[in-house]
Design an enzyme around this catalytic site. Structure first.
Site, short mmCIF file in Angstrom:
data_model
loop_
_atom_site.label_atom_id
_atom_site.label_comp_id
_atom_site.label_asym_id
_atom_site.label_seq_id
_atom_site.Cartn_x
_atom_site.Cartn_y
_atom_site.Cartn_z
N GLU A 28 0.84 -1.19 0.00
CA GLU A 28 0.00 0.00 0.00
C GLU A 28 0.88 1.24 0.00
O GLU A 28 1.80 1.38 0.82
CB GLU A 28 -0.93 0.03 1.21
N SER A 81 -5.42 1.87 7.71
CA SER A 81 -5.77 1.01 6.59
C SER A 81 -4.93 -0.27 6.60
O SER A 81 -5.43 -1.35 6.28
CB SER A 81 -5.61 1.75 5.26
N HIS A 108 -1.62 11.34 -4.46
CA HIS A 108 -2.67 11.63 -5.43
C HIS A 108 -2.24 12.69 -6.45
O HIS A 108 -3.08 13.18 -7.21
CB HIS A 108 -3.97 12.05 -4.75
#
Length: 272
Positions: A93, A101, A164
């Site tokens: 991840e 998470s 992002h």
């Protein structure tokens, strides 16, 4: 919201920071307009990951878009019991933040999965060795990414929940997708940021991850148009597009063909 008011409500402040962090910035995030307090979430999915998320009782802070949860269940279901050849899943991840998470992925994939998380923030090193191994470095550094995959012994699934920023997403994908095991899966999320200027985005702006994804669709169909295609595009077996998530299956490469079986019917005139 004035800083003095947030200081009086530390849990609210922490939650707002989490929402902003989930799309890569701290203040004035367009994502804030979509935020809903947990008490306002009246409809919760019955899929495995939704149940895991809404039933979470751990000590980490986690922020997820609700519609991502059943998508996770659908995409990652084939990997819950390890790989088809019996070896453990190797899951990476991008983006650790507060470690929540990774805690969820450990619960979802089980104790045998090889889980790694990477983050550019050195404070995330505190989560190393808990639910997963954590390494500090940039997703925009190909050498760092390759070193982590080497340490993992290869990688089967990648989930990009990092900065992002469009250029970072492309570097990560260009580096890691070729390293995926055959039949592996690469998932990039929070791709609504492809429309936001602060992430090198904009509507149909060249170079965003969504626009690059569209070009990969052409590459997958290179057999039929004869134009130049990318090596990565030719190695994609399938692309799944959801709201703000794109998943790429490793595969492809074999020239398609069609064939015929059965007995022709003489009563049917096939003349064109």
């Amino acid at each position: 919201m004035p800083g003095t008011l947030l200081d009086k409500h530390p849990r609210l402040k922490r939650t707002l920071k989490s929402v902003a962090k989930s799309v890569g910035i701290l203040r004035d995030s367009p994502a804030n307009a979509f935020y809903r307090d947990l008490a306002e979430v009246t409809s919760r999915g019955e899929d495995p990951f939704s149940k895991l998320f809404y039933g979470y009782d751990g000590d980490h802070l986690i922020n997820k878009w609700d519609h991502f949860l059943p998508i996770y269940s659908r995409l990652f279901a084939p990997f819950r019991d390890g790989m088809p050849d019996g070896r453990p899943l190797r899951f990476l991840e991008i983006g650790v933040y507060e470690g929540g998470s990774l805690d969820l992925w450990r619960r979802f994939f089980g104790p045998d999965a090889i889980l790694y998380g990477i983050d550019v923030d050195p404070r995330c090193a505190v989560f190393d060795g808990r639910a997963a191994q954590v390494r500090i470095g940039s997703q925009a550094d190909p050498d760092f990414l390759r070193s982590v995959v080497q340490e993992m012994g290869g990688v089967d699934v990648v989930l990009d929940d990092g900065s992002h920023v469009a250029s970072h997403q492309r570097i990560s994908f260009d580096t890691l997708f070729p390293l995926l095991a055959q039949d592996g899966l690469y998932v990039a999320e929070d791709l609504h940021t492809a429309y936001w200027k602060g992430y090198e985005g904009g509507y149909r702006r060249k170079g965003t991850f969504l626009e690059v994804t569209k070009s990969f669709i052409d590459d997958m169909h290179g057999w039929y148009h004869g134009r130049k295609t990318s090596e990565i595009g030719r190695s994609i077996g399938a692309i799944h597009v959801y709201d703000s998530i794109v998943a790429f299956e490793k595969g492809g490469g074999e020239r398609p063909f069609h064939t015929t079986i059965g007995t022709p019917q003489k009563a049917i005139n096939r003349t064109r």
